[in-house]
Design an enzyme around this catalytic site. Structure first.
Site, PDB file in Angstrom:
ATOM      1  N   THR A  57       0.969  -1.159  -0.044  1.00 19.48           N
ATOM      2  CA  THR A  57       0.002   0.038   0.010  1.00 19.48           C
ATOM      3  C   THR A  57       0.845   1.236   0.101  1.00 19.48           C
ATOM      4  O   THR A  57       1.928   1.304   0.613  1.00 19.48           O
ATOM      5  CB  THR A  57      -0.927   0.061   1.053  1.00 19.48           C
TER       6      THR A  57
ATOM      7  N   PHE B 263       1.171   5.127   1.033  1.00 19.98           N
ATOM      8  CA  PHE B 263       0.534   6.169   1.695  1.00 19.98           C
ATOM      9  C   PHE B 263       0.940   7.652   1.394  1.00 19.98           C
ATOM     10  O   PHE B 263       2.067   7.559   0.962  1.00 19.98           O
ATOM     11  CB  PHE B 263       0.897   5.922   3.191  1.00 19.98           C
TER      12      PHE B 263
END
Ligand code: PEP
Ligand code: MN
Length: 677
Positions: free
Chosen positions: A275, A277
């Site tokens: 992921t 960010f």
């Protein structure tokens, strides 16, 4: 040697390793001091290559496997680069452990945002305090209001894609992106007891986490999924409920934090599940030119064929690498898209500034979200002799559009984006089906003020049946006397919006104050900035942040140059859809309300690419003299007019004397149609 002795020796070696790593980090910090003094780049890929090759040779001599050795040294080099980067970013604050950073995240301790924040801020050497929120919008708000210093938000995942909610928030926030972090997500199934996965009846999961583990979940169909807003909170819940039939999807770290059992590791569809960010804050940062940087922006391309291709080819012409292109619908405008673009480059760099300049003519809205150090650290190549890939030659059609639109710099002028030098071809602004700035002569008609629901519906009907294109109606009125009618405000806007919907007409109304702009943009297709506010700079700046067109009226004591500079304020903020309007200026002549400066039209058409319209109503102030000036506006080349009319001018709450009667408006529309220019 006994096992105890062996273990002792290993412990000693490990302690030495740590000691050596600490020494290496200290030396790295000294290197950056030197690089700073001599202004050398942070990364010296040639040196890194040599270093790795030397180490591999040394490893061979000592019998250390090459793969293992390079893996370890990639980590060491990455750590060293991050250390040096953080020094460049906060040189003065280094080692000030007493300072605290407040970080807003969605979720609680143990959530992936929490883990990513710890990874990102580890190099800042500061104590972290977390502000935990339920919604992404609350996370953003918390930084906007100053409750937290930074927000850490997930933006995309390598399995499930972009996180739409976060993209949509970026469009409206005043915050800037100042950093990024990637985090490898390793989902596990966790439960309060060490049970078999087939005993599980219910699984608490964040919908993103469930999507990323969809294949595994089909293997235990007996387990019901209950969606949970937050990964860490789902673990907290099973640890509290202590029901052996309940499980949650979460990270190993979260399982440890809440002291629950991991019953299955690695349950994501893809092993490589990362992921990304973003770190956002109130203040934009300037990234040192020596750091590899990325820039994020959001843009809407203009309503002309091929504008997306043309916009993207500008990146190619500047040899700038796009790392991400994501599209999101523009809420409230069906089938229109905003594009989110990430590219390798730094807005401090002149090449990037030129790129953004050349991109502008293809856009109707754009906003730079920030430049920040790229966290995706490229690994050093091991074999220095591998040839670098040849860049493919672009084909000839592409080359044609790739020619950067070299602009004669508008240095002599105090405005740039509004000038013909910046953009040669006329800007056409599309509002629903109406095009302003093209070959059609556009008529905006309606009352000075929205006075009641029936009044504005009646006016909308008149606009429609006479073939005019846009409905006007003031809801917030700029009146000379504070005792005069001030407008029906939001109630009036509801009526105006409803009338526009009923008769399928775009609507326009005036914003008087910066704080009204965002809200009016949700209900009105165009926002008017009135003559009295032409140099209200905070209002202009706010108008530059929305993506609806702005109709900017010339101030009654303003020069053409001042009008263009006022438009520049809006354009410079990113909103590239500005319509200029001549509405009469004050002269020594008192026979009319103002003096309509029709000569401004050909003058402006030479100076700017923006559409230019005329408001004869406020210029003349007397109904019978308005139609001839409206016709004259068409003859001198205006792109359209705005005229006021009223069902019963004698009863009008504002500007009654200049309101055309319905038959007058109908006749004017006929005459305009007959007038071919
Ligand atoms: C209007 O259009 O209602 C208005 C107030 O116009 P101006 O700002 O040109 O006076
Ligand atoms: Mn008026």
């Amino acid at each position: 040697m006994s096992i105890e002795e062996l273990r002792k020796k290993i412990n000693l070696v490990d302690a030495n390793l740590i000691d050596l790593l600490a020494q290496r980090r200290e030396l790295s910090k000294n290197v950056i001091q030197d690089k700073n003094e001599n202004n050398n780049p942070i990364r010296d890929e040639k040196r890194e290559e040599e270093l790795l090759n030397r180490l591999v040779d040394l490893g061979k001599e000592k019998g250390v496997d090459q793969h293992f050795l390079t893996k370890v040294f990639y980590e060491i080099i990455e750590d060293s680069i991050r250390l040096q980067q953080s020094h460049v970013l906060n040189p003065s604050k280094e080692n000030s452990k007493n300072e605290r950073l407040t970080i807003a995240i969605q979720g609680i301790e143990g959530a992936y945002s929490y883990l990513a924040s710890q990874k990102y801020f580890a190099y800042s050497n500061k104590e972290l305090e977390f502000v935990s929120k339920k919604l992404f919008s609350e996370v953003v708000e918390s930084v906007e209001k100053g409750e937290a210093d930074y927000a850490v938000l997930p933006i995309e995942n390598t399995t499930s894609g972009g996180i739409n909610e976060v993209y949509d928030l970026l469009l409206h926030t005043t915050l800037s992106i100042v950093g990024e972090e990637t985090f490898q997500v390793k989902h596990c199934l966790v439960a309060s007891e060490d049970v078999s996965i087939h005993k599980i009846k219910k699984i608490y999961a964040h919908y993103q986490a469930a999507a990323q583990c969809s294949v595994f979940l089909t293997k235990i169909p007996e387990a019901r999924i209950e969606y949970f807003a937050d990964t860490a909170m789902s673990v907290q819940k099973i640890s509290e409920e202590k029901n052996p039939e309940y499980a949650a999807i979460a990270s190993e770290e979260a399982a440890k934090l809440f002291n629950v059992n991991i019953i299955r590791k690695g349950i994501a569809n893809q092993d490589e599940n990362h992921t990304r960010f973003i770190i956002v804050s109130r203040n934009r940062i300037k990234v040192d030119n020596r750091l590899p940087a990325k820039t994020s922006l959001v843009m809407a391309t203009s309503h002309s064929p091929g504008s997306l291709v043309k916009a993207l080819s500008v990146f190619d012409a500047y040899k700038i690498n796009l790392t991400k292109l994501e599209s999101r619908p523009i809420l409230g405008n069906p089938w229109e898209e905003m594009f989110y673009v990430d590219f390798e480059g730094n807005t401090e760099d002149e090449n990037v500034q030129n790129l953004l300049d050349d991109l502008g003519p293809y856009l109707r809205f754009f906003k730079v979200l920030g430049s920040y150090p790229s966290q995706v650290i490229k690994k050093t190549k091991l074999n220095p002799n591998t040839p670098t890939e040849e860049k493919e030659e672009s084909n000839s059609i592409l080359k044609e559009i790739q020619k950067p639109i070299i602009k004669k710099s508008a240095k002599s002028k105090s405005y740039k984006l509004a000038s013909r030098e910046y953009k040669e071809e006329d800007t056409i602004i599309k509002v629903r089906d109406v095009e302003i700035g093209g070959s059609d002569f556009v008529v905006i008609g309606g009352p000075c003020s929205v006075e009641s629901e029936s009044q504005i519906f009646s006016c909308a009907h008149e606009v429609k049946v006479n073939g005019a294109q846009i409905l006007r109606g003031g809801c917030f009125k700029p009146r000379t006397s504070p005792y005069s009618f001030q407008g029906l405000e939001w109630e009036g806007l509801n009526y105006l919006e409803a009338a526009g919907k009923e008769y399928d007409l775009p609507v326009i109304t005036e914003a008087l104050a910066p704080e009204q702009v965002q809200r009016i943009a949700k209900q009105s297709d165009i926002i008017q900035i009135g003559a009295r506010n032409m140099q209200n700079f905070s209002l202009l700046k706010e108008a530059g942040k929305v993506h609806v067109p702005i109709l900017l009226k010339r101030g009654m004591m303003s020069s053409i140059d001042e009008l263009l500079n006022a438009a520049e304020y809006i354009l410079a903020q990113g909103n590239r859809q500005v319509i200029l309007m001549e509405r009469g200026i004050r002269t020594f002549e008192t026979a009319t309300r103002n003096t309509l400066d029709l000569s401004a039209i050909p003058v402006l058409k030479e100076l700017t690419h923006l559409p230019i319209m005329v408001d004869p109503s406020h210029a003349i102030g007397e109904r019978d003299k308005i139609p001839p000036m409206a016709l004259a506006s068409k003859i001198v080349g205006a792109h359209g007019i705005m005229v006021e009319f009223h069902p019963e001018p004698e009863k009008a709450l504002s500007d009654g004397p200049q309101a055309l009667r319905y038959p007058q408006f109908a006749k004017l529309m006929q005459d305009l149609k007959k007038l071919q220019v």
